[in-house]
Design a protein around this motif. Structure first.
Motif, PDB file in Angstrom:
ATOM      1  N   GLY A   1       0.838  -1.198   0.000  1.00 19.22           N
ATOM      2  CA  GLY A   1       0.000   0.000   0.000  1.00 19.22           C
ATOM      3  C   GLY A   1       0.867   1.239   0.000  1.00 19.22           C
ATOM      4  N   THR A   2       0.835   2.002  -1.086  1.00 21.31           N
ATOM      5  CA  THR A   2       1.717   3.166  -1.192  1.00 21.31           C
ATOM      6  C   THR A   2       0.929   4.468  -1.246  1.00 21.31           C
ATOM      7  OG1 THR A   2       1.845   2.787  -3.587  1.00 21.31           O
ATOM      8  CG2 THR A   2       3.655   1.944  -2.230  1.00 21.31           C
ATOM      9  N   GLY A   3      -0.018   4.598  -0.313  1.00 16.21           N
ATOM     10  CA  GLY A   3      -0.638   5.899  -0.100  1.00 16.21           C
ATOM     11  C   GLY A   3       0.361   6.809   0.588  1.00 16.21           C
ATOM     12  N   ALA A   4      -0.142   7.850   1.233  1.00 16.58           N
ATOM     13  CA  ALA A   4       0.754   8.829   1.852  1.00 16.58           C
ATOM     14  C   ALA A   4       1.647   8.200   2.918  1.00 16.58           C
ATOM     15  CB  ALA A   4      -0.062   9.970   2.447  1.00 16.58           C
ATOM     16  N   ILE A   5       1.071   7.348   3.769  1.00 19.64           N
ATOM     17  CA  ILE A   5       1.861   6.740   4.838  1.00 19.64           C
ATOM     18  C   ILE A   5       2.819   5.700   4.272  1.00 19.64           C
ATOM     19  CG2 ILE A   5       1.776   5.320   6.925  1.00 19.64           C
ATOM     20  CD1 ILE A   5      -0.895   6.670   7.597  1.00 19.64           C
TER      21      ILE A   5
ATOM     22  N   VAL B   1      14.095  -1.361  -1.210  1.00 23.27           N
ATOM     23  CA  VAL B   1      12.660  -1.212  -0.978  1.00 23.27           C
ATOM     24  C   VAL B   1      11.830  -1.780  -2.126  1.00 23.27           C
ATOM     25  CG1 VAL B   1      10.796   0.398  -0.445  1.00 23.27           C
ATOM     26  CG2 VAL B   1      13.099   0.838   0.432  1.00 23.27           C
ATOM     27  N   TYR B   2      10.835  -2.583  -1.748  1.00 16.01           N
ATOM     28  CA  TYR B   2       9.868  -3.149  -2.685  1.00 16.01           C
ATOM     29  C   TYR B   2       8.481  -2.654  -2.279  1.00 16.01           C
ATOM     30  CZ  TYR B   2      13.562  -6.382  -4.072  1.00 16.01           C
ATOM     31  OH  TYR B   2      14.734  -6.926  -4.527  1.00 16.01           O
ATOM     32  N   ALA B   3       7.566  -2.615  -3.242  1.00 20.85           N
ATOM     33  CA  ALA B   3       6.212  -2.161  -2.932  1.00 20.85           C
ATOM     34  C   ALA B   3       5.195  -2.922  -3.762  1.00 20.85           C
ATOM     35  CB  ALA B   3       6.068  -0.665  -3.178  1.00 20.85           C
ATOM     36  N   TYR B   4       4.015  -3.081  -3.151  1.00 20.69           N
ATOM     37  CA  TYR B   4       2.854  -3.611  -3.858  1.00 20.69           C
ATOM     38  C   TYR B   4       1.697  -2.666  -3.613  1.00 20.69           C
ATOM     39  CZ  TYR B   4      -1.485  -6.131  -4.595  1.00 20.69           C
ATOM     40  OH  TYR B   4      -2.744  -6.467  -4.992  1.00 20.69           O
ATOM     41  N   SER B   5       0.997  -2.282  -4.679  1.00 18.15           N
ATOM     42  CA  SER B   5      -0.147  -1.392  -4.557  1.00 18.15           C
ATOM     43  C   SER B   5      -1.039  -1.575  -5.769  1.00 18.15           C
ATOM     44  CB  SER B   5       0.314   0.068  -4.455  1.00 18.15           C
ATOM     45  OG  SER B   5      -0.784   0.939  -4.271  1.00 18.15           O
ATOM     46  N   ARG B   6      -2.325  -1.302  -5.595  1.00 15.96           N
ATOM     47  CA  ARG B   6      -3.241  -1.372  -6.735  1.00 15.96           C
ATOM     48  C   ARG B   6      -2.815  -0.398  -7.821  1.00 15.96           C
ATOM     49  NH1 ARG B   6      -9.150  -0.311  -4.677  1.00 15.96           N
ATOM     50  NH2 ARG B   6      -8.013   1.446  -3.767  1.00 15.96           N
ATOM     51  N   THR B   7      -2.268   0.742  -7.396  1.00 14.49           N
ATOM     52  CA  THR B   7      -1.809   1.759  -8.338  1.00 14.49           C
ATOM     53  C   THR B   7      -0.297   1.849  -8.274  1.00 14.49           C
ATOM     54  OG1 THR B   7      -3.851   3.022  -7.976  1.00 14.49           O
ATOM     55  CG2 THR B   7      -2.010   4.173  -9.024  1.00 14.49           C
ATOM     56  N   VAL B   8       0.367   1.506  -9.370  1.00 10.62           N
ATOM     57  CA  VAL B   8       1.824   1.579  -9.417  1.00 10.62           C
ATOM     58  C   VAL B   8       2.243   3.024  -9.614  1.00 10.62           C
ATOM     59  CG1 VAL B   8       3.887   0.854 -10.670  1.00 10.62           C
ATOM     60  CG2 VAL B   8       2.002  -0.753 -10.317  1.00 10.62           C
ATOM     61  N   LYS B   9       3.127   3.500  -8.741  1.00  9.09           N
ATOM     62  CA  LYS B   9       3.594   4.879  -8.799  1.00  9.09           C
ATOM     63  C   LYS B   9       5.061   4.916  -9.198  1.00  9.09           C
ATOM     64  CE  LYS B   9       0.529   6.343  -5.028  1.00  9.09           C
ATOM     65  NZ  LYS B   9       0.461   6.958  -3.686  1.00  9.09           N
TER      66      LYS B   9
ATOM     67  N   HIS C   1       0.069  -1.103   4.822  1.00 14.15           N
ATOM     68  CA  HIS C   1      -0.480   0.256   4.829  1.00 14.15           C
ATOM     69  C   HIS C   1      -1.657   0.370   3.867  1.00 14.15           C
ATOM     70  CE1 HIS C   1       2.812   1.508   7.348  1.00 14.15           C
ATOM     71  NE2 HIS C   1       3.605   0.836   6.552  1.00 14.15           N
ATOM     72  N   VAL C   2      -2.596  -0.564   3.996  1.00  8.68           N
ATOM     73  CA  VAL C   2      -3.783  -0.556   3.140  1.00  8.68           C
ATOM     74  C   VAL C   2      -5.016  -0.246   3.981  1.00  8.68           C
ATOM     75  CG1 VAL C   2      -2.866  -2.153   1.424  1.00  8.68           C
ATOM     76  CG2 VAL C   2      -4.038  -3.056   3.439  1.00  8.68           C
ATOM     77  N   PRO C   3      -6.048   0.329   3.379  1.00  9.65           N
ATOM     78  CA  PRO C   3      -7.312   0.537   4.097  1.00  9.65           C
ATOM     79  C   PRO C   3      -8.025  -0.797   4.255  1.00  9.65           C
ATOM     80  CG  PRO C   3      -7.578   1.146   1.809  1.00  9.65           C
ATOM     81  CD  PRO C   3      -6.112   0.823   1.984  1.00  9.65           C
ATOM     82  N   LEU C   4      -9.007  -0.835   5.132  1.00  9.09           N
ATOM     83  CA  LEU C   4      -9.825  -2.035   5.294  1.00  9.09           C
ATOM     84  C   LEU C   4     -11.031  -1.943   4.377  1.00  9.09           C
ATOM     85  CD1 LEU C   4     -10.484  -4.700   6.717  1.00  9.09           C
ATOM     86  CD2 LEU C   4     -11.677  -3.361   8.469  1.00  9.09           C
TER      87      LEU C   4
ATOM     88  N   ILE D   1       4.758  -6.213   9.919  1.00  9.80           N
ATOM     89  CA  ILE D   1       4.328  -5.060  10.704  1.00  9.80           C
ATOM     90  C   ILE D   1       2.931  -4.647  10.249  1.00  9.80           C
ATOM     91  CG2 ILE D   1       4.857  -2.687  11.414  1.00  9.80           C
ATOM     92  CD1 ILE D   1       7.760  -3.226  10.508  1.00  9.80           C
ATOM     93  N   ASN D   2       2.006  -4.543  11.193  1.00 15.38           N
ATOM     94  CA  ASN D   2       0.654  -4.102  10.853  1.00 15.38           C
ATOM     95  C   ASN D   2       0.267  -2.894  11.685  1.00 15.38           C
ATOM     96  OD1 ASN D   2      -1.895  -3.825   9.851  1.00 15.38           O
ATOM     97  ND2 ASN D   2      -2.757  -5.626  10.857  1.00 15.38           N
ATOM     98  N   THR D   3       0.314  -1.724  11.044  1.00  8.14           N
ATOM     99  CA  THR D   3      -0.213  -0.491  11.646  1.00  8.14           C
ATOM    100  C   THR D   3      -1.393   0.017  10.823  1.00  8.14           C
ATOM    101  OG1 THR D   3       1.401   0.831  10.400  1.00  8.14           O
ATOM    102  CG2 THR D   3       2.006   0.198  12.661  1.00  8.14           C
ATOM    103  N   ALA D   4      -1.963  -0.862   9.995  1.00  6.13           N
ATOM    104  CA  ALA D   4      -3.069  -0.485   9.108  1.00  6.13           C
ATOM    105  C   ALA D   4      -4.397  -0.722   9.799  1.00  6.13           C
ATOM    106  CB  ALA D   4      -2.969  -1.257   7.795  1.00  6.13           C
TER     107      ALA D   4
END
Length: 314
Positions: free
Chosen positions: A152-156, A171-179, A202-205, A228-231
């Motif tokens: 999840g690559t939103g702001a956080i 650093v690696y990332a996975y997100s619905r929207t590739v930035k 870092h994804v929404p529920l 780590i889960n702070t989502a």
């Protein structure tokens, strides 16, 4: 017009009401409640005459929404709105505005605070030194050179990725929207999980992310990896994570969120799992973040009163 602040927002009452006055002037009556309740009838009583309700992470179910007959706007002092009966709000055309952005720094800070605490055995080190002990058996790891995955690559998530790079991580990332984020490798979720030493969520529920990290996904992770889960709590299958930790399938976990708001039952599977650091949903809660949040709440109310609602959740 009447604004009801239906629960404390983490800022001292006098300061909070002064902030409200500075932003809103005398444009509406403000009622403040200095304690939380989850009782449906009490919440309806508090909000029955409100045109606007300000709420943090207190659950507002359909019955509460329908019982607040005058309600036109919810100013949610939180990023997520999964604790709000959004369908009921849509049915009544109630505007729901959130406070995205206020906790970007706070959550990101805690991610690395938790991770370093786990990597460097800070909690057991603190305990052993008070018992005249030594570092024996407590030599830890460093972040530099580790493969760090951000889901999840939103702001956080984007901020966490930047901090991980500053620590010298790959650093690696996975997100619905590739930035296009410099120095970040976007991959599919399975590749990220099987590659990274650290995975930070870092994804929404929502329907797509509930149970996203289950036993199947955990089985892809490396034995030396940390989750780590702070989502949001339900993004992870807690029992599956506890089993993975207890069976040594992954090396550790840091969890700030659960299926329910703390207090969490003592028999929750994660609380007895090996190599886990747990905190009581505190990632968003710093003195600075809570003030930023209050500013956004009252700005959202002001915009609504001006007929130009902002930060609207659909």
């Amino acid at each position: 017009m009447k604004l009801v602040i239906i629960e404390p927002l983490g800022v001292e009452q006098e300061k909070l009401l002064k902030m409200a006055e500075e932003t809103l002037g005398n444009s509406l009556e403000i009622v403040y409640y200095d304690n939380r309740t989850t009782d449906t009838q009490t919440l309806i009583e508090r909000g029955k005459d409100a045109d606007i309700i300000a709420v943090s992470n207190l659950p507002l179910n359909k019955e509460v929404i329908e019982g607040c007959k005058n309600l036109k706007m919810l100013a949610v002092a939180f990023t997520g709105v999964d604790h709000i009966a959004m369908d009921a709000c849509r049915e009544r055309n109630i505007v729901v505005s959130n406070c995205a952005g206020y906790s970007n720094a706070a959550v990101s800070d805690l991610v690395f605070g938790l991770l370093i605490s786990l990597y460097r055995n800070i909690i057991p080190c603190n305990e052993v030194v008070r018992k005249a002990g030594t570092k024996d058996g407590l030599v830890g790891f460093e972040l530099e050179g580790k493969k760090f995955g951000v889901v999840g690559t939103g702001a956080i998530g984007s901020r966490v990725a930047s901090i991980a790079k500053a620590f010298g991580c790959e650093v690696y990332a996975y997100s619905r929207t590739v930035k296009e984020i410099e120095g970040v490798n976007f991959v599919d979720l399975d590749t990220l999980l099987s590659t990274c030493d650290v995975v930070s969520l870092h994804v929404p529920l929502n329907n797509a992310t509930k149970g996203l990290i289950n036993s199947e996904k955990l089985s892809l992770m490396k034995k030396n990896s940390v989750l780590i889960n702070t989502a949001r709590g339900p993004v992870v299958d807690s029992q599956a994570l506890a089993d993975a930790l207890n069976q040594g399938k992954i090396a550790g976990a840091c969890v700030d969120v659960f299926e329910v708001e703390p207090p969490v039952d003592e028999d929750h599977p994660l609380l007895s799992a090996k190599n886990l650091i747990a905190t009581p949903h505190i990632a968003f809660a710093t003195k600075e973040a809570l003030v930023k949040r209050a500013v956004i709440v009252f700005d959202n109310v002001k915009a609504f009163l001006a007929g130009k609602p902002q930060n609207v959740m659909k």
